[in-house]
Design a protein around this motif. Structure first.
Motif, PDB file in Angstrom:
ATOM      1  N   ALA A 185      -3.819  14.915  -7.141  1.00 35.39           N
ATOM      2  CA  ALA A 185      -2.664  14.255  -6.554  1.00 35.39           C
ATOM      3  C   ALA A 185      -3.064  13.014  -5.755  1.00 35.39           C
ATOM      4  O   ALA A 185      -2.392  11.972  -5.833  1.00 35.39           O
ATOM      5  N   ALA A 186      -4.144  13.079  -4.993  1.00 39.16           N
ATOM      6  CA  ALA A 186      -4.583  11.930  -4.203  1.00 39.16           C
ATOM      7  C   ALA A 186      -5.009  10.777  -5.111  1.00 39.16           C
ATOM      8  O   ALA A 186      -4.734   9.613  -4.822  1.00 39.16           O
ATOM      9  N   THR A 187      -5.637  11.092  -6.218  1.00 43.25           N
ATOM     10  CA  THR A 187      -6.050  10.063  -7.167  1.00 43.25           C
ATOM     11  C   THR A 187      -4.848   9.387  -7.792  1.00 43.25           C
ATOM     12  O   THR A 187      -4.791   8.156  -7.882  1.00 43.25           O
ATOM     13  N   TYR A 188      -3.887  10.178  -8.214  1.00 46.13           N
ATOM     14  CA  TYR A 188      -2.675   9.612  -8.803  1.00 46.13           C
ATOM     15  C   TYR A 188      -1.921   8.752  -7.792  1.00 46.13           C
ATOM     16  O   TYR A 188      -1.403   7.688  -8.126  1.00 46.13           O
ATOM     17  N   ALA A 192      -3.202   7.110  -5.290  1.00 46.36           N
ATOM     18  CA  ALA A 192      -3.953   5.862  -5.121  1.00 46.36           C
ATOM     19  C   ALA A 192      -3.693   4.910  -6.286  1.00 46.36           C
ATOM     20  O   ALA A 192      -3.561   3.696  -6.091  1.00 46.36           O
ATOM     21  N   LEU A 193      -3.608   5.448  -7.492  1.00 48.74           N
ATOM     22  CA  LEU A 193      -3.315   4.607  -8.649  1.00 48.74           C
ATOM     23  C   LEU A 193      -1.911   4.013  -8.574  1.00 48.74           C
ATOM     24  O   LEU A 193      -1.695   2.855  -8.940  1.00 48.74           O
ATOM     25  N   ILE A 194      -0.962   4.796  -8.095  1.00 48.54           N
ATOM     26  CA  ILE A 194       0.410   4.296  -7.938  1.00 48.54           C
ATOM     27  C   ILE A 194       0.443   3.169  -6.915  1.00 48.54           C
ATOM     28  O   ILE A 194       1.058   2.120  -7.143  1.00 48.54           O
ATOM     29  N   LEU A 195      -0.235   3.365  -5.793  1.00 44.07           N
ATOM     30  CA  LEU A 195      -0.272   2.327  -4.763  1.00 44.07           C
ATOM     31  C   LEU A 195      -0.931   1.048  -5.282  1.00 44.07           C
ATOM     32  O   LEU A 195      -0.452  -0.061  -5.022  1.00 44.07           O
ATOM     33  N   ALA A 196      -2.015   1.193  -6.023  1.00 44.85           N
ATOM     34  CA  ALA A 196      -2.695   0.026  -6.580  1.00 44.85           C
ATOM     35  C   ALA A 196      -1.814  -0.687  -7.592  1.00 44.85           C
ATOM     36  O   ALA A 196      -1.774  -1.923  -7.630  1.00 44.85           O
ATOM     37  N   ASP A 197      -1.095   0.068  -8.402  1.00 46.61           N
ATOM     38  CA  ASP A 197      -0.215  -0.525  -9.407  1.00 46.61           C
ATOM     39  C   ASP A 197       0.918  -1.313  -8.755  1.00 46.61           C
ATOM     40  O   ASP A 197       1.344  -2.341  -9.279  1.00 46.61           O
ATOM     41  N   GLU A 198       1.375  -0.841  -7.614  1.00 42.48           N
ATOM     42  CA  GLU A 198       2.446  -1.528  -6.893  1.00 42.48           C
ATOM     43  C   GLU A 198       1.928  -2.678  -6.030  1.00 42.48           C
ATOM     44  O   GLU A 198       2.708  -3.413  -5.438  1.00 42.48           O
ATOM     45  N   GLY A 199       0.618  -2.809  -5.946  1.00 38.89           N
ATOM     46  CA  GLY A 199       0.032  -3.886  -5.150  1.00 38.89           C
ATOM     47  C   GLY A 199       0.041  -3.602  -3.660  1.00 38.89           C
ATOM     48  O   GLY A 199      -0.073  -4.518  -2.846  1.00 38.89           O
ATOM     49  N   LEU A 200       0.167  -2.338  -3.289  1.00 35.52           N
ATOM     50  CA  LEU A 200       0.194  -1.943  -1.887  1.00 35.52           C
ATOM     51  C   LEU A 200      -1.199  -1.551  -1.424  1.00 35.52           C
ATOM     52  O   LEU A 200      -2.062  -1.165  -2.219  1.00 35.52           O
ATOM     53  N   GLU A 201      -1.410  -1.632  -0.119  1.00 34.35           N
ATOM     54  CA  GLU A 201      -2.676  -1.209   0.461  1.00 34.35           C
ATOM     55  C   GLU A 201      -2.805   0.305   0.347  1.00 34.35           C
ATOM     56  O   GLU A 201      -1.846   1.041   0.586  1.00 34.35           O
TER      57      GLU A 201
END
Length: 110
Positions: free
Chosen positions: A7-10, A12-21
């Protein structure tokens, strides 16, 4: 639903995809909202591991180390490819010599 260990990995990937810190607070919020809450320590470790890194670049360059040599040979033409083949043969011969020098004529179980 994703297992709690991923869950933490997913998140992090969602945040990166959205361009968020990528922060531990945002990871905890995302995983809780998804119904797969993680302990804050795992969120903190994930955020620290990805701190200052471009996650999208990491994902697109997976395995790029070995592919760069194969791509470079056709671009240089036949002469470059031939030179690379010669170097590979020389390296192989050196390795064979080193192996034969190390052989003392007896083995571990002789």
């Amino acid at each position: 639903m994703a297992s709690s260990d991923l869950a933490a990995t997913y998140a992090a990937l969602i945040l990166a995809d959205e361009g968020l810190e990528i922060t531990s607070e945002k990871i905890v919020q995302l995983t809780t909202a998804a119904g797969a809450p993680v302990e804050p320590i795992w969120a903190t470790l994930m955020a620290k591991a990805l701190e200052g890194k471009d996650v999208k670049e990491l994902l697109t360059n997976v395995g790029a180390g070995g592919a760069s040599v194969a791509v470079a040979a056709p671009a240089g033409g036949a002469a470059a490819a031939g030179g690379a083949a010669e170097e590979a043969k020389e390296d192989k011969k050196e390795e064979e010599k080193e192996e034969s020098d190390d052989d003392m004529g007896f083995g571990l179980f002789d």
